[in-house]
Design a protein around this motif. Sequence first.
Motif, short mmCIF file in Angstrom:
data_model
loop_
_atom_site.label_atom_id
_atom_site.label_comp_id
_atom_site.label_asym_id
_atom_site.label_seq_id
_atom_site.Cartn_x
_atom_site.Cartn_y
_atom_site.Cartn_z
N PHE A 21 -39.33 -148.95 19.92
CA PHE A 21 -38.30 -149.15 20.93
C PHE A 21 -36.92 -149.19 20.30
N LEU A 22 -35.97 -148.60 21.01
CA LEU A 22 -34.55 -148.73 20.67
C LEU A 22 -33.90 -149.47 21.83
N VAL A 23 -33.11 -150.46 21.51
CA VAL A 23 -32.33 -151.17 22.52
C VAL A 23 -30.87 -150.93 22.20
N ASN A 24 -30.19 -150.25 23.10
CA ASN A 24 -28.79 -149.86 22.88
C ASN A 24 -28.61 -149.15 21.55
N ASP A 25 -29.51 -148.20 21.29
CA ASP A 25 -29.49 -147.35 20.09
C ASP A 25 -29.84 -148.08 18.79
N GLU A 68 -26.29 -156.18 29.93
CA GLU A 68 -25.94 -155.56 31.20
C GLU A 68 -25.51 -154.12 30.95
N GLY A 69 -26.13 -153.20 31.68
CA GLY A 69 -25.80 -151.78 31.52
C GLY A 69 -26.40 -151.13 30.30
N GLY A 70 -27.31 -151.83 29.64
CA GLY A 70 -27.90 -151.32 28.41
C GLY A 70 -29.01 -150.31 28.64
N THR A 71 -29.56 -149.81 27.53
CA THR A 71 -30.67 -148.88 27.60
C THR A 71 -31.79 -149.31 26.66
N VAL A 72 -33.00 -149.08 27.11
CA VAL A 72 -34.20 -149.27 26.30
C VAL A 72 -34.86 -147.91 26.21
N GLU A 73 -35.03 -147.40 25.00
CA GLU A 73 -35.70 -146.12 24.77
C GLU A 73 -37.14 -146.43 24.34
N VAL A 74 -38.11 -145.85 25.01
CA VAL A 74 -39.52 -146.03 24.70
C VAL A 74 -40.00 -144.77 23.98
N LEU A 75 -40.30 -144.91 22.69
CA LEU A 75 -40.59 -143.77 21.83
C LEU A 75 -42.02 -143.82 21.29
N PRO A 76 -42.91 -142.98 21.86
CA PRO A 76 -44.25 -142.91 21.29
C PRO A 76 -44.20 -142.15 19.96
N PRO A 77 -45.26 -142.25 19.16
CA PRO A 77 -45.26 -141.48 17.91
C PRO A 77 -45.14 -139.98 18.22
N PHE A 78 -44.35 -139.29 17.42
CA PHE A 78 -44.16 -137.85 17.58
C PHE A 78 -44.84 -137.12 16.45
N ALA A 79 -45.46 -136.02 16.75
CA ALA A 79 -46.08 -135.19 15.70
C ALA A 79 -44.99 -134.38 15.00
N GLY A 80 -45.22 -134.09 13.75
CA GLY A 80 -44.32 -133.20 13.01
C GLY A 80 -43.15 -133.90 12.35
N GLY A 136 -41.86 -138.39 25.64
CA GLY A 136 -43.18 -137.88 25.25
C GLY A 136 -44.30 -138.43 26.12
N ALA A 137 -45.33 -138.97 25.46
CA ALA A 137 -46.51 -139.48 26.16
C ALA A 137 -46.16 -140.64 27.09
N ALA A 138 -45.15 -141.41 26.74
CA ALA A 138 -44.73 -142.52 27.62
C ALA A 138 -44.17 -141.96 28.93
N LYS A 139 -43.40 -140.90 28.84
CA LYS A 139 -42.84 -140.26 30.04
C LYS A 139 -43.96 -139.71 30.91
N ALA A 140 -44.93 -139.07 30.30
CA ALA A 140 -46.06 -138.53 31.06
C ALA A 140 -46.85 -139.65 31.74
N ALA A 141 -47.09 -140.74 31.03
CA ALA A 141 -47.87 -141.85 31.58
C ALA A 141 -47.12 -142.59 32.68
N ALA A 142 -45.80 -142.71 32.54
CA ALA A 142 -45.00 -143.40 33.55
C ALA A 142 -44.73 -142.52 34.76
N LYS A 143 -44.89 -141.21 34.56
CA LYS A 143 -44.59 -140.22 35.61
C LYS A 143 -43.13 -140.27 36.05
#
Length: 84
Positions: free
Chosen positions: A52-56, A71-83, A10-17
């Motif tokens: 944030f989600l770290v490894n789900d 090692e090899g993990g994921t961090v999901e950056v989740l802004p507030p979503f409408a709806g 969402g907005a994090a993706k847009a801001a990070a480009k």
Amino acid sequence: MATGTIRYWGAAKAAAKTAEEPYAARTLAEALDAVRERHPGELTRVLLRCSFLVNDEPVGKRPHDSVLLSEGGTVEVLPPFAGG
């Protein structure tokens, strides 16, 4: 130090480009500090509203310096979503 992937939504993706980028950090706090250095400005403001989600697994209210990254993990950056 672990390496993995930070994914922006969402907005994090847009801001990070970008949809994702690598991390090299021991904790979530270290990874986010590096993100703020690479992307000063709008993304720094967006991160204040994100969850944030770290490894789900939700980080919730845990201090970010207590959340260890893997090692090899994921961090999901989740802004507030409408709806819900």
